[in-house]
Design a protein around this motif. Structure first.
Motif, PDB file in Angstrom:
ATOM      1  N   ALA A 100       0.922  -1.203  -0.142  1.00 26.25           N
ATOM      2  CA  ALA A 100      -0.045   0.042  -0.076  1.00 26.25           C
ATOM      3  C   ALA A 100       0.943   1.343  -0.084  1.00 26.25           C
ATOM      4  O   ALA A 100       0.970   2.076   0.985  1.00 26.25           O
ATOM      5  N   HIS A 101       1.475   1.513  -0.990  1.00 28.20           N
ATOM      6  CA  HIS A 101       2.276   2.631  -1.166  1.00 28.20           C
ATOM      7  C   HIS A 101       2.437   3.003  -2.745  1.00 28.20           C
ATOM      8  O   HIS A 101       2.344   2.009  -3.426  1.00 28.20           O
ATOM      9  N   HIS A 122      -0.699  -7.497  -4.304  1.00 24.39           N
ATOM     10  CA  HIS A 122      -1.479  -6.455  -5.096  1.00 24.39           C
ATOM     11  C   HIS A 122      -0.282  -5.037  -4.791  1.00 24.39           C
ATOM     12  O   HIS A 122       0.139  -4.991  -3.900  1.00 24.39           O
ATOM     13  N   VAL A 123      -0.585  -4.319  -5.710  1.00 18.09           N
ATOM     14  CA  VAL A 123       0.055  -3.088  -5.669  1.00 18.09           C
ATOM     15  C   VAL A 123      -1.091  -1.975  -5.747  1.00 18.09           C
ATOM     16  O   VAL A 123      -2.104  -2.226  -6.049  1.00 18.09           O
ATOM     17  N   MET A 124      -0.354  -0.785  -5.472  1.00 21.44           N
ATOM     18  CA  MET A 124      -1.477   0.274  -5.463  1.00 21.44           C
ATOM     19  C   MET A 124      -0.848   1.446  -6.269  1.00 21.44           C
ATOM     20  O   MET A 124       0.377   1.604  -6.339  1.00 21.44           O
ATOM     21  N   ILE A 125      -1.648   2.027  -7.026  1.00 20.28           N
ATOM     22  CA  ILE A 125      -1.408   3.130  -8.039  1.00 20.28           C
ATOM     23  C   ILE A 125      -2.137   4.195  -7.792  1.00 20.28           C
ATOM     24  O   ILE A 125      -3.257   4.409  -7.367  1.00 20.28           O
ATOM     25  N   PHE A 128      -0.456   7.879 -13.527  1.00 25.69           N
ATOM     26  CA  PHE A 128      -0.219   7.319 -14.773  1.00 25.69           C
ATOM     27  C   PHE A 128       1.306   6.495 -14.913  1.00 25.69           C
ATOM     28  O   PHE A 128       1.884   5.939 -15.614  1.00 25.69           O
ATOM     29  N   HIS A 129       2.266   7.385 -14.047  1.00 25.74           N
ATOM     30  CA  HIS A 129       3.570   6.631 -13.575  1.00 25.74           C
ATOM     31  C   HIS A 129       3.479   5.126 -13.386  1.00 25.74           C
ATOM     32  O   HIS A 129       4.089   4.441 -14.097  1.00 25.74           O
ATOM     33  N   GLY A 130       2.829   5.041 -12.231  1.00 26.85           N
ATOM     34  CA  GLY A 130       2.803   3.751 -11.571  1.00 26.85           C
ATOM     35  C   GLY A 130       1.966   2.829 -12.838  1.00 26.85           C
ATOM     36  O   GLY A 130       2.254   1.654 -12.962  1.00 26.85           O
ATOM     37  N   SER A 146      -2.141  -7.322  -9.824  1.00 25.80           N
ATOM     38  CA  SER A 146      -3.576  -7.140  -9.129  1.00 25.80           C
ATOM     39  C   SER A 146      -3.144  -5.835  -8.497  1.00 25.80           C
ATOM     40  O   SER A 146      -2.358  -5.448  -7.899  1.00 25.80           O
ATOM     41  N   VAL A 147      -4.437  -4.997  -8.778  1.00 26.67           N
ATOM     42  CA  VAL A 147      -4.017  -3.360  -8.635  1.00 26.67           C
ATOM     43  C   VAL A 147      -5.053  -2.783  -7.794  1.00 26.67           C
ATOM     44  O   VAL A 147      -6.284  -3.132  -8.176  1.00 26.67           O
ATOM     45  N   TYR A 148      -4.704  -1.873  -6.797  1.00 27.98           N
ATOM     46  CA  TYR A 148      -5.865  -1.072  -6.104  1.00 27.98           C
ATOM     47  C   TYR A 148      -5.379   0.487  -6.567  1.00 27.98           C
ATOM     48  O   TYR A 148      -4.323   0.691  -6.689  1.00 27.98           O
ATOM     49  N   LEU A 149      -6.553   1.021  -7.040  1.00 26.23           N
ATOM     50  CA  LEU A 149      -6.367   2.574  -7.294  1.00 26.23           C
ATOM     51  C   LEU A 149      -6.875   3.434  -5.961  1.00 26.23           C
ATOM     52  O   LEU A 149      -7.794   3.241  -5.523  1.00 26.23           O
TER      53      LEU A 149
END
Length: 387
Positions: A100-101, A122-125, A128-130, A146-149
């Protein structure tokens, strides 16, 4: 003959555990096992009652033992703030980990290793860079990122501003990619830290929940799936509004220890705080109406000192004391009232206990936590360190 006491790490390596709280070296971080167990169970019960998935944040303590306690023994579905933590928990058998970063390209390779190693990573973005970093580094073996916005509700923390057109632009590009599985939305709900009581927190929770539901409708209107609506932070999850049962995940962390900041805003009562810092008096300065303690800013941290000088350093059983200054390893203590110190009450070598203003900031200064039940030391835990 001089007597040399071993350091906390030497004690841990030798498995030589102090017998009582009065035996631990100072300064040290103390954890009340009975209280952390109670705090963990209360949050588990809250999430079960509301029908939301608890994804506890590990950043406050960074220990295996509390990770297991907070996940009710499953060692699954956790959140971390550093890749060092993610790797630490993966190494110790934890799975379903959310980093969560805000993601940056420089960390993609470490994230890839975790994505391959774990069943669920999971990653967080938030920009648009991420997103471009993920699109430029697709996973193999039929795996998807797997992505959280992350959403910013206006408090100025990380996250894409909730009323920005970038929310839908980012979500659309992510959801249309064959390399990404967009889980949904995460809101820190930072405005709860502006509250002054539990009712204020509940009102802010309603606002945060309404915001997420508004964004969920925007997803639906744009033919996008949004499986996850997550809210984070300890005030939100400690004093939930009943309408939060429409959410899918809670992401609290500090609740396992709590602290004076959480008491001040209404998240908990002072008796819920499960940690203390222990220190000893090392010098008297009557000419300045202060005494010195072996607790500098590297043991307690500066967090909250300027904004809340009287609550910043709450001394157990000594409510008129406060820390007024630090060097690296020494603290200066005087009275809140301005009265003259009674030095007979605080002889050199005597032990004192401080409830931290921000337990996350204090805990991260320490390499060993001394765990106790009552006055007896029952265990020593070693937290993860680094980034």
């Amino acid at each position: 003959m001089a007597v040399f006491l071993p350091s906390p790490l030497e004690i841990l390596e030798r498995k030589e555990m102090p017998t009582t709280i009065s035996d631990v070296p100072t300064p040290s971080f103390l954890v009340d096992y009975d209280k952390v167990k109670k705090n963990a169970q209360k949050m588990i019960d809250t999430c079960e009652r509301l029908g939301v998935q608890l994804r506890p944040h590990m950043k406050t303590h960074k220990t295996v033992e509390l990770g297991t306690l907070m996940t009710n023994g499953t060692n699954r579905t956790i959140e971390v703030s550093t890749l060092e933590e993610a790797e630490f928990y993966a190494k110790n058998g934890f799975d379903d980990i959310l980093y969560a970063h805000p993601l940056i390209a420089a960390r993609i390779e470490r994230c890839k290793k975790l994505a391959y190693r774990l069943k669920a990573f999971h990653v967080m973005i938030e920009n648009f860079h991420g997103l471009i970093a993920l699109l430029s580094s697709p996973l193999e073996n039929r795996k998807k990122w797997s992505v959280y916005l992350e959403i910013d509700d206006g408090c100025g923390r990380s996250g894409v501003p909730w009323d920005s057109g970038d929310v839908i632009k980012l979500a659309k590009e992510a959801s249309e990619s064959p390399y990404i599985d967009l889980q949904g939305l995460y809101l820190y709900n930072g405005k709860t830290y502006e509250a002054t009581d539990s009712k204020g927190i509940e009102n802010t929770n309603k606002e945060g929940t309404d915001l997420l539901q508004t964004l969920h409708k925007r997803f639906t209107d744009n033919n996008m799936e949004c499986r996850t609506l997550a809210i984070g932070n300890t005030p939100s999850c400690s004093r939930p509004h009943e309408g939060m049962n429409v959410l899918t995940e809670f992401h609290p962390g500090n609740y396992i220890f709590y602290d004076m900041q959480q008491v001040t805003i209404g998240s908990c009562d002072i008796d819920d705080i499960a940690c203390r810092l222990t220190t000893r008096v090392i010098g008297h300065k009557p000419s300045h109406n202060i005494f010195l303690i072996d607790c500098g800013f590297l043991a307690l941290s500066y967090d909250g000192m300027n904004e809340y000088p009287n609550q910043f350093s709450t001394f157990v059983d000594n409510p008129d004391l406060k820390v007024i200054g630090f060097s690296q390893e020494i603290g200066k203590v005087t009275t809140k009232s301005g009265d003259k110190l009674n030095y007979d009450k605080y002889p050199i070598g005597s032990q004192l206990f401080i409830i931290p203003w921000h337990s996350c900031a204090t805990a991260c200064q320490h390499t060993v936590f001394y765990v106790h039940s009552g006055n007896k030391i029952t265990d020593m835990w070693k937290p993860a360190k680094g980034w």
